[in-house]
Design an enzyme around this catalytic site. Structure first.
Site, PDB file in Angstrom:
ATOM      1  N   ARG A 104       0.849  -1.180   0.000  1.00  0.00           N
ATOM      2  CA  ARG A 104       0.000   0.000   0.000  1.00  0.00           C
ATOM      3  C   ARG A 104       0.884   1.229   0.000  1.00  0.00           C
ATOM      4  O   ARG A 104       1.704   1.402   0.899  1.00  0.00           O
ATOM      5  CB  ARG A 104      -0.863  -0.055   1.262  1.00  0.00           C
ATOM      6  CG  ARG A 104      -2.099   0.736   1.185  1.00  0.00           C
ATOM      7  CD  ARG A 104      -2.956   0.417   2.364  1.00  0.00           C
ATOM      8  NE  ARG A 104      -2.378   0.886   3.626  1.00  0.00           N
ATOM      9  CZ  ARG A 104      -3.104   1.262   4.665  1.00  0.00           C
ATOM     10  NH1 ARG A 104      -4.414   1.212   4.597  1.00  0.00           N
ATOM     11  NH2 ARG A 104      -2.542   1.665   5.769  1.00  0.00           N
ATOM     12  N   THR A 108      -0.784   7.608  -0.978  1.00  0.00           N
ATOM     13  CA  THR A 108      -2.093   7.544  -1.656  1.00  0.00           C
ATOM     14  C   THR A 108      -2.992   6.468  -1.050  1.00  0.00           C
ATOM     15  O   THR A 108      -4.192   6.462  -1.292  1.00  0.00           O
ATOM     16  CB  THR A 108      -1.897   7.193  -3.138  1.00  0.00           C
ATOM     17  OG1 THR A 108      -1.327   5.872  -3.211  1.00  0.00           O
ATOM     18  CG2 THR A 108      -0.986   8.179  -3.839  1.00  0.00           C
ATOM     19  N   ASP A 200       0.918  -2.394  12.161  1.00  0.00           N
ATOM     20  CA  ASP A 200       1.289  -2.860  10.822  1.00  0.00           C
ATOM     21  C   ASP A 200       1.573  -4.362  10.878  1.00  0.00           C
ATOM     22  O   ASP A 200       2.554  -4.806  11.477  1.00  0.00           O
ATOM     23  CB  ASP A 200       2.530  -2.100  10.347  1.00  0.00           C
ATOM     24  CG  ASP A 200       2.845  -2.413   8.890  1.00  0.00           C
ATOM     25  OD1 ASP A 200       2.889  -1.478   8.084  1.00  0.00           O
ATOM     26  OD2 ASP A 200       3.044  -3.609   8.555  1.00  0.00           O
ATOM     27  N   ASP A 203       5.039  -5.652   9.472  1.00  0.00           N
ATOM     28  CA  ASP A 203       6.167  -5.299  10.346  1.00  0.00           C
ATOM     29  C   ASP A 203       6.156  -6.134  11.620  1.00  0.00           C
ATOM     30  O   ASP A 203       7.210  -6.563  12.102  1.00  0.00           O
ATOM     31  CB  ASP A 203       6.114  -3.808  10.699  1.00  0.00           C
ATOM     32  CG  ASP A 203       6.570  -2.933   9.535  1.00  0.00           C
ATOM     33  OD1 ASP A 203       7.306  -3.436   8.667  1.00  0.00           O
ATOM     34  OD2 ASP A 203       6.176  -1.763   9.501  1.00  0.00           O
TER      35      ASP A 203
HETATM   36  C1  PRP Z   1      -1.076  -4.302   4.666  1.00  0.00           C
HETATM   37  C2  PRP Z   1      -1.979  -5.489   4.841  1.00  0.00           C
HETATM   38  C3  PRP Z   1      -2.836  -5.428   3.600  1.00  0.00           C
HETATM   39  C4  PRP Z   1      -2.996  -3.948   3.404  1.00  0.00           C
HETATM   40  C5  PRP Z   1      -4.344  -3.536   3.913  1.00  0.00           C
HETATM   41  O1  PRP Z   1      -0.067  -4.593   3.795  1.00  0.00           O
HETATM   42  O2  PRP Z   1      -1.293  -6.709   4.995  1.00  0.00           O
HETATM   43  O3  PRP Z   1      -2.249  -6.035   2.476  1.00  0.00           O
HETATM   44  O4  PRP Z   1      -1.972  -3.300   4.172  1.00  0.00           O
HETATM   45  O5  PRP Z   1      -4.605  -2.221   3.615  1.00  0.00           O
HETATM   46  P1  PRP Z   1      -5.746  -1.791   2.603  1.00  0.00           P
HETATM   47  O6  PRP Z   1      -6.961  -2.595   2.929  1.00  0.00           O
HETATM   48  O7  PRP Z   1      -5.922  -0.325   2.913  1.00  0.00           O
HETATM   49  O8  PRP Z   1      -5.254  -2.012   1.208  1.00  0.00           O
HETATM   50  P2  PRP Z   1       1.124  -3.546   3.471  1.00  0.00           P
HETATM   51  O9  PRP Z   1       0.724  -2.647   2.352  1.00  0.00           O
HETATM   52  O10 PRP Z   1       1.533  -2.872   4.741  1.00  0.00           O
HETATM   53  O11 PRP Z   1       2.256  -4.480   2.893  1.00  0.00           O
HETATM   54  P3  PRP Z   1       3.130  -5.607   3.624  1.00  0.00           P
HETATM   55  O12 PRP Z   1       2.241  -6.817   3.818  1.00  0.00           O
HETATM   56  O13 PRP Z   1       4.207  -5.880   2.649  1.00  0.00           O
HETATM   57  O14 PRP Z   1       3.632  -5.066   4.938  1.00  0.00           O
HETATM   58  N1  URA Z   2      -2.230  -2.473   7.103  1.00  0.00           N
HETATM   59  C1  URA Z   2      -1.838  -2.938   8.315  1.00  0.00           C
HETATM   60  O1  URA Z   2      -0.896  -3.743   8.406  1.00  0.00           O
HETATM   61  N2  URA Z   2      -2.474  -2.489   9.405  1.00  0.00           N
HETATM   62  C2  URA Z   2      -3.506  -1.616   9.341  1.00  0.00           C
HETATM   63  O2  URA Z   2      -4.057  -1.237  10.392  1.00  0.00           O
HETATM   64  C3  URA Z   2      -3.895  -1.137   8.069  1.00  0.00           C
HETATM   65  C4  URA Z   2      -3.243  -1.595   6.960  1.00  0.00           C
END
Ligand code: PRP
Ligand code: URA
Length: 209
Positions: A104, A108, A200, A203
């Site tokens: 994400r 944006t 997150d 993380d």
């Molecule tokens: C997080 C989570 C989802 C997304 C959710 O991933 O695991 O994929 O955010 O957010 P949304 O519903 O607003 O799209 P992230 O983008 O942090 O990537 P990562 O899994 O690589 O940490």
């Molecule tokens: N992605 C995450 O990992 N946590 C949140 O709360 C939202 C998006």
């Protein structure tokens, strides 16, 4: 219209409370995410069709039931979905796994795609898309779009924690998809994080912050 299934079994609620806690470290966090996904798989697979077969027990022949040749693919959204996928595979070891890489954009909040590798025969398979967090719903919706463009039999979405905004987004974009969640939280904050959520997920799973 697909349904929203809230799987709030006491074991799941208990484990979810531990992973929400800011003091829970990556090792325990990963173990619990995997366990919760395994427990959720029990409900996600409830509609799997059965067929009758005849087997021989040590005592007699018996008519018994087995899952009837259902072809499944588990599709984690990278990277946070990976651990959930392992948890579901424990109960469906014959499933294939596909991977969709999306992150994400922090400014944006829109999903950015960076990887996709799916089983060759996805047209013959039912897909179980997994991601711990359903926040704006942008990532899940984009992943489902991706699968639909390539043609699949059916799609279910399994998340640990959802914001109402994310559920609404997926229902609007993909009304046929059943959504399974362990908790529906209050709302999103101004950075798109779920309140109260667990922070997150990527993380916390992989210790990257
Ligand atoms: C997080 C989570 C989802 C997304 C959710 O991933 O695991 O994929 O955010 O957010 P949304 O519903 O607003 O799209 P992230 O983008 O942090 O990537 P990562 O899994 O690589 O940490
Ligand atoms: N992605 C995450 O990992 N946590 C949140 O709360 C939202 C998006």
């Amino acid at each position: 219209m697909g349904s929203v299934h809230l799987i709030d079994h006491p074991l799941i609620q208990h484990k979810l409370s531990i992973i929400r806690d800011v003091g829970t470290g990556p090792k325990e966090f990963r173990e619990l995410v995997e366990e919760i996904a395994t427990l959720m798989a029990y409900e996600v697979t409830r509609d799997f069709p059965l067929e009758e077969v005849e087997i021989q027990t040590p005592i007699a022949t018996a008519k018994a039931k087995v899952i009837s040749g259902k072809k499944i693919a588990i599709v984690p959204i990278l990277r946070a979905g990976l651990v959930m996928a392992d948890g579901i595979m424990i109960l469906i070891p014959a499933a294939k796994m596909g991977h969709i890489g999306l992150y994400r954009d922090p400014n944006t909040l829109r999903p950015v795609e960076y990887y996709c590798k799916l089983p060759v025969d996805i047209q013959d398979r039912d897909m179980i898309v997994v991601d711990p967090m359903l926040a704006t719903g942008g990532s899940a919706s984009a992943a489902i779009d991706f699968l639909k463009k390539r043609g699949t039999k059916g799609i279910k979405l399994v998340c640990l924690i959802a914001a109402p905004e994310g559920i609404n987004r997926v229902q609007q974009d993909h009304p046929e998809v059943d959504i399974f969640v362990a908790a529906i939280d209050e709302r999103l904050d101004s950075h798109g994080y779920i309140i109260p959520g667990l922070g997150d997920a990527g993380d916390r799973l992989f210790g990257t912050k």
